[in-house]
Design a protein around this motif. Structure first.
Motif, PDB file in Angstrom:
ATOM      1  N   SER A 119       0.845  -1.194   0.000  1.00  0.00           N
ATOM      2  CA  SER A 119       0.000   0.000   0.000  1.00  0.00           C
ATOM      3  C   SER A 119       0.881   1.245   0.000  1.00  0.00           C
ATOM      4  O   SER A 119       2.083   1.186   0.303  1.00  0.00           O
ATOM      5  N   GLY A 120       0.259   2.373  -0.311  1.00  0.00           N
ATOM      6  CA  GLY A 120       0.983   3.625  -0.300  1.00  0.00           C
ATOM      7  C   GLY A 120       1.478   3.995   1.080  1.00  0.00           C
ATOM      8  O   GLY A 120       2.570   4.552   1.244  1.00  0.00           O
ATOM      9  N   GLU A 121       0.675   3.701   2.098  1.00  0.00           N
ATOM     10  CA  GLU A 121       1.054   4.034   3.470  1.00  0.00           C
ATOM     11  C   GLU A 121       2.293   3.237   3.899  1.00  0.00           C
ATOM     12  O   GLU A 121       3.220   3.787   4.510  1.00  0.00           O
ATOM     13  N   VAL A 122       2.308   1.940   3.576  1.00  0.00           N
ATOM     14  CA  VAL A 122       3.459   1.103   3.921  1.00  0.00           C
ATOM     15  C   VAL A 122       4.681   1.548   3.122  1.00  0.00           C
ATOM     16  O   VAL A 122       5.802   1.621   3.653  1.00  0.00           O
ATOM     17  N   PHE A 123       4.480   1.855   1.868  1.00  0.00           N
ATOM     18  CA  PHE A 123       5.577   2.321   1.024  1.00  0.00           C
ATOM     19  C   PHE A 123       6.206   3.586   1.595  1.00  0.00           C
ATOM     20  O   PHE A 123       7.436   3.675   1.744  1.00  0.00           O
ATOM     21  N   ALA A 124       5.386   4.568   1.915  1.00  0.00           N
ATOM     22  CA  ALA A 124       5.904   5.828   2.460  1.00  0.00           C
ATOM     23  C   ALA A 124       6.639   5.586   3.770  1.00  0.00           C
ATOM     24  O   ALA A 124       7.725   6.136   4.000  1.00  0.00           O
ATOM     25  N   ARG A 125       6.078   4.763   4.619  1.00  0.00           N
ATOM     26  CA  ARG A 125       6.717   4.465   5.910  1.00  0.00           C
ATOM     27  C   ARG A 125       8.096   3.848   5.708  1.00  0.00           C
ATOM     28  O   ARG A 125       9.085   4.289   6.319  1.00  0.00           O
ATOM     29  N   ASP A 126       8.176   2.839   4.823  1.00  0.00           N
ATOM     30  CA  ASP A 126       9.439   2.137   4.651  1.00  0.00           C
ATOM     31  C   ASP A 126      10.488   2.991   3.931  1.00  0.00           C
ATOM     32  O   ASP A 126      11.685   2.926   4.257  1.00  0.00           O
ATOM     33  N   ILE A 127      10.049   3.785   2.967  1.00  0.00           N
ATOM     34  CA  ILE A 127      10.991   4.671   2.283  1.00  0.00           C
ATOM     35  C   ILE A 127      11.575   5.673   3.273  1.00  0.00           C
ATOM     36  O   ILE A 127      12.807   5.901   3.316  1.00  0.00           O
ATOM     37  N   LEU A 128      10.747   6.258   4.096  1.00  0.00           N
ATOM     38  CA  LEU A 128      11.229   7.298   4.997  1.00  0.00           C
ATOM     39  C   LEU A 128      12.010   6.742   6.177  1.00  0.00           C
ATOM     40  O   LEU A 128      12.742   7.481   6.839  1.00  0.00           O
ATOM     41  N   ARG A 129      11.908   5.462   6.440  1.00  0.00           N
ATOM     42  CA  ARG A 129      12.767   4.816   7.429  1.00  0.00           C
ATOM     43  C   ARG A 129      14.172   4.594   6.881  1.00  0.00           C
ATOM     44  O   ARG A 129      15.155   4.637   7.622  1.00  0.00           O
ATOM     45  N   SER A 130      14.263   4.355   5.569  1.00  0.00           N
ATOM     46  CA  SER A 130      15.532   3.922   4.977  1.00  0.00           C
ATOM     47  C   SER A 130      16.254   4.990   4.178  1.00  0.00           C
ATOM     48  O   SER A 130      17.452   4.853   3.897  1.00  0.00           O
ATOM     49  N   PHE A 131      15.554   6.047   3.800  1.00  0.00           N
ATOM     50  CA  PHE A 131      16.126   7.033   2.899  1.00  0.00           C
ATOM     51  C   PHE A 131      16.168   8.425   3.531  1.00  0.00           C
ATOM     52  O   PHE A 131      15.302   8.789   4.330  1.00  0.00           O
ATOM     53  N   ASP A 132      17.180   9.183   3.127  1.00  0.00           N
ATOM     54  CA  ASP A 132      17.199  10.612   3.406  1.00  0.00           C
ATOM     55  C   ASP A 132      16.538  11.325   2.232  1.00  0.00           C
ATOM     56  O   ASP A 132      16.637  10.879   1.080  1.00  0.00           O
ATOM     57  N   VAL A 133      15.868  12.421   2.527  1.00  0.00           N
ATOM     58  CA  VAL A 133      15.116  13.161   1.514  1.00  0.00           C
ATOM     59  C   VAL A 133      15.780  14.514   1.289  1.00  0.00           C
ATOM     60  O   VAL A 133      16.072  15.235   2.243  1.00  0.00           O
ATOM     61  N   TYR A 134      15.991  14.838   0.018  1.00  0.00           N
ATOM     62  CA  TYR A 134      16.618  16.110  -0.345  1.00  0.00           C
ATOM     63  C   TYR A 134      15.691  16.869  -1.289  1.00  0.00           C
ATOM     64  O   TYR A 134      15.203  16.315  -2.279  1.00  0.00           O
ATOM     65  N   GLN A 135      15.452  18.129  -0.992  1.00  0.00           N
ATOM     66  CA  GLN A 135      14.642  18.970  -1.866  1.00  0.00           C
ATOM     67  C   GLN A 135      15.548  19.873  -2.700  1.00  0.00           C
ATOM     68  O   GLN A 135      16.604  20.327  -2.240  1.00  0.00           O
ATOM     69  N   THR A 136      15.129  20.128  -3.928  1.00  0.00           N
ATOM     70  CA  THR A 136      15.838  21.104  -4.744  1.00  0.00           C
ATOM     71  C   THR A 136      15.754  22.487  -4.099  1.00  0.00           C
ATOM     72  O   THR A 136      14.759  22.815  -3.435  1.00  0.00           O
ATOM     73  N   TYR A 397      14.711  14.370  -4.046  1.00  0.00           N
ATOM     74  CA  TYR A 397      15.530  13.206  -4.384  1.00  0.00           C
ATOM     75  C   TYR A 397      15.694  12.322  -3.149  1.00  0.00           C
ATOM     76  O   TYR A 397      15.660  12.816  -2.015  1.00  0.00           O
ATOM     77  N   PHE A 398      15.901  11.018  -3.394  1.00  0.00           N
ATOM     78  CA  PHE A 398      15.975  10.045  -2.304  1.00  0.00           C
ATOM     79  C   PHE A 398      17.297   9.279  -2.367  1.00  0.00           C
ATOM     80  O   PHE A 398      17.638   8.677  -3.395  1.00  0.00           O
ATOM     81  N   PHE A 399      18.025   9.324  -1.253  1.00  0.00           N
ATOM     82  CA  PHE A 399      19.271   8.571  -1.144  1.00  0.00           C
ATOM     83  C   PHE A 399      19.245   7.726   0.129  1.00  0.00           C
ATOM     84  O   PHE A 399      18.881   8.213   1.206  1.00  0.00           O
ATOM     85  N   LEU A 400      19.637   6.479  -0.021  1.00  0.00           N
ATOM     86  CA  LEU A 400      19.644   5.524   1.071  1.00  0.00           C
ATOM     87  C   LEU A 400      20.511   6.029   2.226  1.00  0.00           C
ATOM     88  O   LEU A 400      21.551   6.654   2.008  1.00  0.00           O
ATOM     89  N   LYS A 401      20.067   5.780   3.439  1.00  0.00           N
ATOM     90  CA  LYS A 401      20.898   6.146   4.592  1.00  0.00           C
ATOM     91  C   LYS A 401      22.214   5.377   4.496  1.00  0.00           C
ATOM     92  O   LYS A 401      22.220   4.169   4.225  1.00  0.00           O
ATOM     93  N   PRO A 402      23.335   6.043   4.665  1.00  0.00           N
ATOM     94  CA  PRO A 402      24.644   5.406   4.422  1.00  0.00           C
ATOM     95  C   PRO A 402      24.846   4.083   5.139  1.00  0.00           C
ATOM     96  O   PRO A 402      25.471   3.162   4.587  1.00  0.00           O
ATOM     97  N   ARG A 403      24.308   3.924   6.345  1.00  0.00           N
ATOM     98  CA  ARG A 403      24.512   2.687   7.098  1.00  0.00           C
ATOM     99  C   ARG A 403      23.826   1.487   6.445  1.00  0.00           C
ATOM    100  O   ARG A 403      24.115   0.324   6.802  1.00  0.00           O
ATOM    101  N   LEU A 404      22.916   1.740   5.480  1.00  0.00           N
ATOM    102  CA  LEU A 404      22.168   0.645   4.842  1.00  0.00           C
ATOM    103  C   LEU A 404      22.723   0.260   3.474  1.00  0.00           C
ATOM    104  O   LEU A 404      22.218  -0.654   2.840  1.00  0.00           O
ATOM    105  N   VAL A 405      23.749   0.946   3.031  1.00  0.00           N
ATOM    106  CA  VAL A 405      24.270   0.716   1.688  1.00  0.00           C
ATOM    107  C   VAL A 405      24.782  -0.715   1.513  1.00  0.00           C
ATOM    108  O   VAL A 405      24.542  -1.363   0.498  1.00  0.00           O
ATOM    109  N   ALA A 406      25.478  -1.225   2.510  1.00  0.00           N
ATOM    110  CA  ALA A 406      26.068  -2.563   2.403  1.00  0.00           C
ATOM    111  C   ALA A 406      25.006  -3.634   2.165  1.00  0.00           C
ATOM    112  O   ALA A 406      25.287  -4.658   1.534  1.00  0.00           O
TER     113      ALA A 406
END
Length: 414
Positions: A119-136, A397-406
């Motif tokens: 679902s969209g709610e689960v997607f948003a939750r999981d993305i924002l747990r794992s990614f940093d968000v950058y705005q132009t 833009y979305f970039f993975l939190k560095p600790r999760l890259v591995a």
């Protein structure tokens, strides 16, 4: 974010905004926006923002995601596998560097999360747990971006010059110089010195490009539109098709044909459109050719396999409504972004466009942090949508939190 409610028609442009042919027109706002304002020395195009900024938009984008989004993500992942992609990194943001490993892992992790979310709610939750968000930062340091549209055109042409087909597209000359990031900076002279590239008129009139003709088109305007687009499908006399794409350009600045026609008093802003330009060209081709020469910039081409057409500046195919073009000197190539703007709906109205996309293209008129081009597809219907696209908005833009890259095939930078 406030956006213009009326549409200012823009024009054809692939690997370049449709606005490129006409040149920039002012926004409906009373203060004229400086959409092409460059970054200040030391300024970066992206800044980290709170995850809550995009939570609602992520839910919406998941629900409205385009069918081609997974394809676009795969193409970005494929581009990151090429050794040459590493030369584009590290990418600097206001809050630190993004390595090639981090950018690549981010695309893979984003796709995995998209595929696994029910679902969209689960997607948003999981993305924002794992990614940093950058705005132009946008053109105004407040995130405001002008979104125009582009599409992939189809023209008639010939591999040989004829009375009908007498206007060529040229392959890239050996003297043209560009950086590893593809930024042109001049030409190499026979004695090894570096000098400015010739202007458009000199290139076409001097014979410097004789023998480098790739394909011949019906008019100088057709060839010019291909240059603005950076890619095209050419229908040959025997019924076969040839696919051509961007192979480099000179370093000179871009001057829109429409802007020149306005300056000459040939057309008004209300009457300016690609159809109007083509109609005028039928009766006054010599005038249009003279105004085209005011654009000093020149684009070169190479043939592509049709399976990879239309290809963006990264060399991978762009996907309808899931690929964007930005200035690749300041925005991260191949990265996942969320666009929040408005688009024409094909019925004379406008609708919200909150979509996940991949940043896979660039363009001669797509410069600075305040400009972005939405790829609308191929052919006449896409041309209609792209031609009416002119609206403000913002993007993230979305970039993975560095600790999760591995965990996603990369090397933990820590």
């Amino acid at each position: 974010m406030p956006r213009p409610t009326n549409t200012i028609l823009t024009r054809v442009g692939f690997a370049c905004c449709l606005l490129a042919i006409v040149g920039c027109t002012s926004s409906p706002r009373t203060a004229k926006p400086e959409y092409h304002r460059p970054l200040e020395p030391g300024e970066q195009s992206l800044r980290k923002v709170s995850p809550d900024t995009v939570r609602t938009d992520l839910v919406t984008a998941y629900r409205n995601r385009e069918s081609g989004l997974l394809v676009a993500l795969d193409e970005s992942a494929r581009w990151y596998e090429a050794p040459s992609s590493a030369r584009r990194f590290p990418f600097e943001t206001r809050d630190g560097s993004v390595s090639h490993d981090l950018a690549r892992a981010s695309v893979l992790a984003f796709k995995q999360t998209l595929e696994e979310s029910p679902s969209g709610e689960v997607f948003a939750r999981d993305i924002l747990r794992s990614f940093d968000v950058y705005q132009t930062v946008g053109w105004d340091s407040q995130g405001t971006v002008l979104f125009t549209g582009y599409y992939a055109p189809i023209f008639k042409g010939s591999l040989h010059r004829t009375s009908r087909f007498a206007h060529p597209l040229h392959t890239r000359p050996g003297w043209l110089l560009s950086t590893s990031e593809g930024i042109p900076f001049g030409r190499r002279l026979p004695d090894g010195r570096i000098a400015d590239s010739p202007d458009r008129a000199e290139l076409e009139d001097s014979g410097m490009l004789d023998g480098s003709e790739l394909v011949w088109l019906e008019s100088k305007l057709d060839a010019y539109i291909c240059q603005v687009n950076g890619s095209a499908c050419i229908e040959l006399p025997d019924g076969s098709r040839m696919y051509v794409g961007y192979a480099g350009k000179t370093e000179h600045p871009y001057t829109g044909l429409g802007a020149s026609m306005l300056a000459e008093g040939i057309m008004t802003k209300d009457g300016l459109s690609l159809d109007a330009i083509e109609s005028y060209n039928q009766d006054h081709p010599e005038v249009v050719e003279r105004l085209i020469d005011r654009n000093r910039n020149y684009v070169f081409f190479k043939e592509y396999d049709g399976a990879g057409w239309p290809a963006g500046s990264l060399g991978v195919p762009v996907t309808e409504r899931a690929s964007i073009a930005t200035d690749k000197t300041i925005y991260p190539p191949g990265a996942v972004a969320l666009v929040d703007t408005r688009v024409v709906d094909g019925a004379g109205g406008r609708t919200e466009f909150v979509q996940l996309v991949c940043d896979q293209d660039t363009g001669g008129a797509i410069v600075a942090p305040g400009r972005c081009d939405l790829f609308m597809g191929i052919g006449p219907d896409a041309r209609t949508l792209a031609g009416g696209q002119y609206a403000e908005g913002t993007m993230y833009y979305f970039f993975l939190k560095p600790r999760l890259v591995a965990g996603h095939g990369g090397v933990d930078p820590g």
